[in-house]
Every structure is written in C-alpha cells, then in structure tokens.
Design an enzyme around this catalytic site. Structure first.
Site, mmCIF file in Angstrom:
data_model
loop_
_atom_site.group_PDB
_atom_site.id
_atom_site.type_symbol
_atom_site.label_atom_id
_atom_site.label_comp_id
_atom_site.label_asym_id
_atom_site.label_seq_id
_atom_site.Cartn_x
_atom_site.Cartn_y
_atom_site.Cartn_z
ATOM 1 N N GLU C 79 -25.129 -122.648 -75.335
ATOM 2 C CA GLU C 79 -24.139 -121.601 -75.553
ATOM 3 C C GLU C 79 -24.653 -120.254 -75.055
ATOM 4 O O GLU C 79 -25.773 -119.858 -75.332
ATOM 5 C CB GLU C 79 -23.763 -121.515 -77.034
ATOM 6 C CG GLU C 79 -23.095 -122.779 -77.568
ATOM 7 C CD GLU C 79 -21.762 -123.104 -76.881
ATOM 8 O OE1 GLU C 79 -21.191 -122.210 -76.226
ATOM 9 O OE2 GLU C 79 -21.306 -124.263 -77.002
ATOM 10 N N CYS C 142 -20.390 -123.456 -86.136
ATOM 11 C CA CYS C 142 -21.426 -123.375 -85.103
ATOM 12 C C CYS C 142 -21.513 -121.961 -84.537
ATOM 13 O O CYS C 142 -22.596 -121.392 -84.400
ATOM 14 C CB CYS C 142 -21.144 -124.366 -83.967
ATOM 15 S SG CYS C 142 -21.338 -126.088 -84.477
ATOM 16 N N HIS C 166 -25.047 -127.134 -78.283
ATOM 17 C CA HIS C 166 -24.100 -128.152 -78.721
ATOM 18 C C HIS C 166 -24.449 -129.503 -78.093
ATOM 19 O O HIS C 166 -24.820 -129.571 -76.921
ATOM 20 C CB HIS C 166 -22.671 -127.763 -78.303
ATOM 21 C CG HIS C 166 -21.889 -127.071 -79.381
ATOM 22 N ND1 HIS C 166 -21.345 -125.813 -79.228
ATOM 23 C CD2 HIS C 166 -21.540 -127.479 -80.635
ATOM 24 C CE1 HIS C 166 -20.698 -125.469 -80.341
ATOM 25 N NE2 HIS C 166 -20.804 -126.463 -81.211
#
Lengths: 214, 214, 214, 214
Positions: C79, C142, C166
């Site tokens: 991310e 998350c 992820h």
C-alpha cells in the site's frame, strides 16, 4: 424471410430479463424484409423447448434466434455450441434443479449453432458494439433451449437455421450487482438487429479467428 | 492401475508450462497402487494427438489424464466436454493456426470427459485447493488433444477413461501478467494427486450441482 | 533491527485470516539480523490502533509492517497511502460500522507509507511471486490501522518506518469463493520475508514506474 | 450556478476520449439553472492543471467537475480523494512519464473531493445507471488534475466545490478491448447530468456506506 425470436422471463430474483425486453422491442421496430415473431419463454427446463418447438411447427420460420441474459458478460455473445446436459446451480422458474441429466436422453453430445456466428460478430462490432463468440452457453435453461431447438430441427430435417445469443445485464440490473458490466437496451437492440441482418444475408459463415486458448 | 499423464511444452511466449512441470513431478513422487507414465506433448494441433494415441496403444493405460495451462483461471478446472473444432487466435508451436476446422472430419460434435469430474472436484476442494467444473476447454490445442484422445478411445472401443484438467499460471508466470491469478506448483501437484486418486477410486460420478447459468 | 509485524484475526465470516497465519509463521522462522515480534490485532476500528501503538511504545521497533487480507486480490500488494476516513460496508469484529468518519479527527487527509514499496515489490517479483503497488488500502480496518500507526509515528516524531501489505485469500478460503484468486501460505511467507529483507536493506526507495492510470 | 466541466483528449492510443464526448454533449444539452462551460484538457501532466486553473480564475465557477476515462471500470465512479503523486506507467500526450514525483512539491498528501459524492452516487443509481465511490483516481493525469485543482482552490481559499468522475470505455472502444465493460455515451451523459443536479442541490453529503474493505 420469417424469423422466430425468443426471449426469457426474469429469473434468479431479477425484475426484468433484458432478452425479452430486447426481442419485443425488435419485433415492434421491425426489420425490412424480415417477418419477426417474438415470444417470451419461461425460464423453465423443458417447458421452454416445448413452447418454442410449437412456435416453430406453427410458423415455420427460416431462422430461429433465441436470446438470453448472461449476467456478468460485457458483450453480445454468439454461442457456438449447445451440449446435451442440464446442470443447474439454482432452481428454474418452476422450482426444478436438474443435475447432470441429458436435455434429450439418447441425443448427441452437442449441436453447433447453424447461424453464421463469425459474420454476425464482425457485423455487430462494425457498428461499434462489443461482441464475441462464446464456446459455452452454460448448463442452465439457455443451453437447454438451444440444444432442444437444434435437436428438433435436426430430427425433423427442417432447413431452419438456429442459434443462441447471450446479452449482458441492463444498466438498471447492474446497479444491484456492483462491478458487473452492463449494456443499454438500445445498444442491445441495435446489436441484435445488426446480427439478424448479417444472419439473413450470409449463407456461409466467415472464417475469422475467434477461438479461445481455454 | 496404469495411468497415462500428459503435460504440454511452453507456448505463447511462456518459458515454462505448469502442466508439464506438474505431471513430471507427479510421476517422480508416484502414487501408491498407480503406475504413472508422464509424457510431454508439443503444443501442436494434431501432433499432440498422434503422440498421445501412440502412448495409449503401447502402454494400454486404464486412465488418461491430460493437463494443460489455462492462464487467467484461478482454480484447477475439470473439463466436462471436448468439441470438434480447432479455432486458434494464436499460432501453435509449429506455426499452425487453424480456424473453424474440425479436429476429426466427420466426427461427432463433442465427447464427454469419462472421468468422474464432480467427484474429483469435491475431493480437490476437500484438501483446501480451489477447483471447479469447466464447460469449455477452449478451441486451441488443449481441446484438440482432449477430443482426439476421446475419439480414439471411442473408435477403438477401449475401456480407457480419459479427460482433461486445466491449471492456472504458476506464480513466476503471473509476475509477468499483472492481476492474473496463480497457483504454486506444490498446490497443483497436491490437487492433481487428489484428483487422480478420486478418479481411481470412483467408478460412477457423483451428481453435485456444478453447472453454470452461462 | 527490530521489526513489529502485525496480522489480523478472521473477519467477514472467514475461519482464518491469512495475515496472522503468515506473520506468526514468519516470527517462528525468523530472519537473520532481524528481531521480529508478531502480534495479532483484532479487526476492530480504533482498538487495533491502540494495541499496535502500545506495542510500538513498548518495543520501539525500527520497522512496523502491518499485514491484512485482501480477498479477491491476486498478488501481494504494497500500500502506498493511508487516508483519514472510516467507511465500512460491513461490521467490524465488535459490531461497529462507521461511515465517513475520520480515523483521527483533525488529522491530515493521508499519510504515505514510509516503506520502500517499489524496492519491496521488485524484490518479491524477483523471487517469482506476484506483487504490486496499490494506491488504496480501502476504508475498513486495514486502512484504519495503517493511518493510525503512521499518524502516531508522525506525531511522536519517531524515526520508525511503517506501512501496510495486503495479501490474497489462502487456497482453502478461495474454495468457498469460486473464481477468486489465492496464494498459498508458503508463497505469502516467502514473499513477505523477501519484502522485509528489502525494507531492512533499502534506505531510499527505487523509482520504478508502478502507477495506475485509474 | 456556474459549472466548469472538463474532459480530456484521447490517450493511450484511443481515437476518442469519452470524457470529452460526454462533457461537450452536456454543455450542448444544458441543465436548467446551471451555466455550463465545458473545456477539453490535454492528457498532459501539469499543463492540464494550468489550463483548468486559468478557466477557474476567469469564470469563477461555483462547481468544478473534471471527468476522465477509466478503461476497464464498469460504472460511473466518483473519486473520493486525490493524492500528491505522479507515477505514470505510460507516457502522457507530451511524452512525459514522471515516476514518484509530487503533483505539488511541498503540498499535502491528499485532498478530499468537495463534491457530495455519496448523494451523487445514490442519485445516479436511482436513474438505473451503475455508479460507485472510488478510493483511488490512480496516479496518472486524472489524479493529477484532481489534486491540482483542489490545491488551487484550497490555496486561494475559493468557495468552489470540485471533484473528479471516472467513466467507462464507450462501446466502440471496448470493441478493441475484448472482455472490458463499456457504457454508451447516452447513459454516461444521463448519469453525469443526474450527478451534477445532485451536486447543485446537495450542500451536505449523505452518509451512505460505500466503503471498500481493501
């Protein structure tokens, strides 16, 4: 040139079936030189075949094009082959859920569409509408009707050409299926009209590569 | 119990074909009570059939399982049916690109897999590996070999059961196909082993709903 | 070099969360020269942040890597950014479902990952495991933990580098989500290990094009 | 009520950009009570911002809605946030390919759309057109213009509300991208019109859950 055009009633909780919406609109609009009869079939194993076969017997069409909803597909897809199996993950509109039963006991494994599917795909694309050849019509009522009609025509040695076309969800259906593609009724109707005219005008299909590796 | 297991050589620019990697690993590992012969077929229309048919003639296997790569699929997929058509969007490994030609001129439209595909799918899933039934093996060399072998077995009235299994890209292949799913060689080998044992132990298939609406 | 590694407990009806399975396996296996502490966070807005912040305060790690499940993604995704919003379509594990509330009232719109995500992606791919940069960590727990930790580090002016990774479903989860990609625990662990080593060894990130047009 | 509506010129080899087709059609059709100015921006980092900023300075619109093509998406998507990064996988229309450079050096990490995106999504869906909230506008020129405009408005403390809407390929584009979803120009125009009217009429956004888990 007489054309029998079939759509289905809504199934799987949908309020509308784009196939019936499209074929009845096509009947209303008409196509020059083509006498169109549109009928709505129930999404019911066997019963759909009976009704379609009766219409074929009565109207003696030159061409039979059955249309059905393929929720999740993004293009107008011309089915290449129907297979002799019913295998349902959901119940049909009469509560039937056959698993691994033949459409026609003792029938062959499959029937090819007798429509010029490659020419039809090319014609639809040339009008700017996504189209493709599909090598599976599934194992639900769409495949069932396609197999049933082609079997009837083969058994009776009719000259009728026949096949099946799957179409995407309408936008108003896709609203409830986030991420799924859709196609407006207007685009579907234009695509089908183009496909029908290609089928009317093309006796022998074109050999364009439209296969899949898997 | 003698098993002929086939994989393919790499095609479409890939450096590896997971099907051959998997079947040769399976031959090496072995399965109790099963005499495995693994062969690597060329991804070539017609030639793959000839080599496989020759191996069937020589080894007289009880079971023939052909395995091939289906780049883009996420699960081990058991093919239900092979159809009598070659329609290639890309060239095979010998530069051939047949379009709308029959696998076997004069042959039937299709052949069903004679493997217990539903039992095999259930068994693979029970080991925690994604699996499913597929209603199209495409129109490239994978469908070609499946049709060719089933036709040979049918013509010669051999008792041999046969079918086709498609597997995903390996992770190292998916690195070059962003967004495409993959499955490790280890998971593929475990899944195929489970599938083979199910096929060995199951004479009549189970009737689990595994169909598709389209 | 001290590393705080976090996973989550199962949510959305799953029986397992691959993120916790992977990070506890990594802690067990160990990495030379890295002191790993793995903790399992609850999939609960706010509470996950509190627990992670407490661990940061106590252990004073050099590196914090939070890992979470992204069911449906096919690769390990690094991310790039966390945003200051909670917007939940489902309830968290405490029954909370915040909609359009800030993670930190008065906080900035976003925080960049301070991990060398491009170098990590390249390193994972070089081991033959699919990986990529993601520009959204969603708006559920998350993203919540990623934002919360980066905010804490920024407020306290700690030198700690931190970010979020992820990972796909495990194969045994994908069995229940037909068509969804998966990655074996072994592949995830190898990928994360490679990513961690890249983060440990790379102070300044590489500028490889990994953007998206949308 | 003055509205500045922007579209882009074609990029990535496309012959048309649906965003410009749609906004110029909207300008032509008009919306009661809204003075629309439509401009076509070049798909060029930086330059698009300059042109849009100049138009904002000159016309002093109450509302700025930038529209761009998101090939592969199936719905009209309302972007929630723009981030301060340019990361291009392909060249823009001037040959630039920035990687990991800020849109505005020294600027914040992100800006929220100041459009009532939830109300707009609901309104579009109610007309039967698929729509959704997106948490990433990518890292190409679409995100670039969204960030640039919101930064300008924030710096100058203008009251102007602004945001970005991504739209799917047109059907005629999807013909060349098999399997990709599309939306007809007519549906896009109706969807955007509905969205604009919702933005005009809604001061404070609705809090409908439209988040993503990842």
């Amino acid at each position: 040139m007489k054309l029998l055009l079939t759509g289905f009633d809504p199934f799987a909780g949908e309020k509308v079936n784009p196939s019936w919406e499209a074929v009845r609109e096509l009947e209303k609009e008409g196509i020059d030189g083509v006498e169109i009869q549109a009928i709505c079939l129930p999404t019911v194993f066997g019963q759909a075949i009976e009704i379609a076969v009766q219409a074929i017997e009565e109207k003696k069409p030159d061409l039979v094009i059955c249309v059905g909803q393929a929720g999740g597909r993004s293009e107008i897809s011309l089915e290449r082959v129907a297979i002799n199996i019913n295998d349902a993950q959901i119940k049909d509109n009469k509560g039937q859920q056959p698993v691994d039963e033949p459409v026609i006991p003792g029938g062959p494994v499959g029937y090819w569409s007798t429509l010029p599917i490659k020419a039809m795909v090319r014609a639809i694309r040339e009008t700017g509408i996504p189209a493709g050849v599909s090598n599976t019509a599934g194992t639900f009522v769409c495949n069932n009707i396609m197999f049933g009609i082609l079997h009837h025509i083969a058994q009776k040695k009719l000259g009728t050409r026949a096949g099946f076309i799957h179409i995407p969800f309408l936008p108003e259906q896709a609203v409830n299926h986030p991420g799924r593609p859709s196609m407006t009724l207007d685009a579907v109707v234009r695509g089908l009209k183009t496909a029908i005219m290609a089928a009317v005008n093309c006796e022998e299909d074109e050999k364009n590569p439209e296969g899949k590796t898997h």
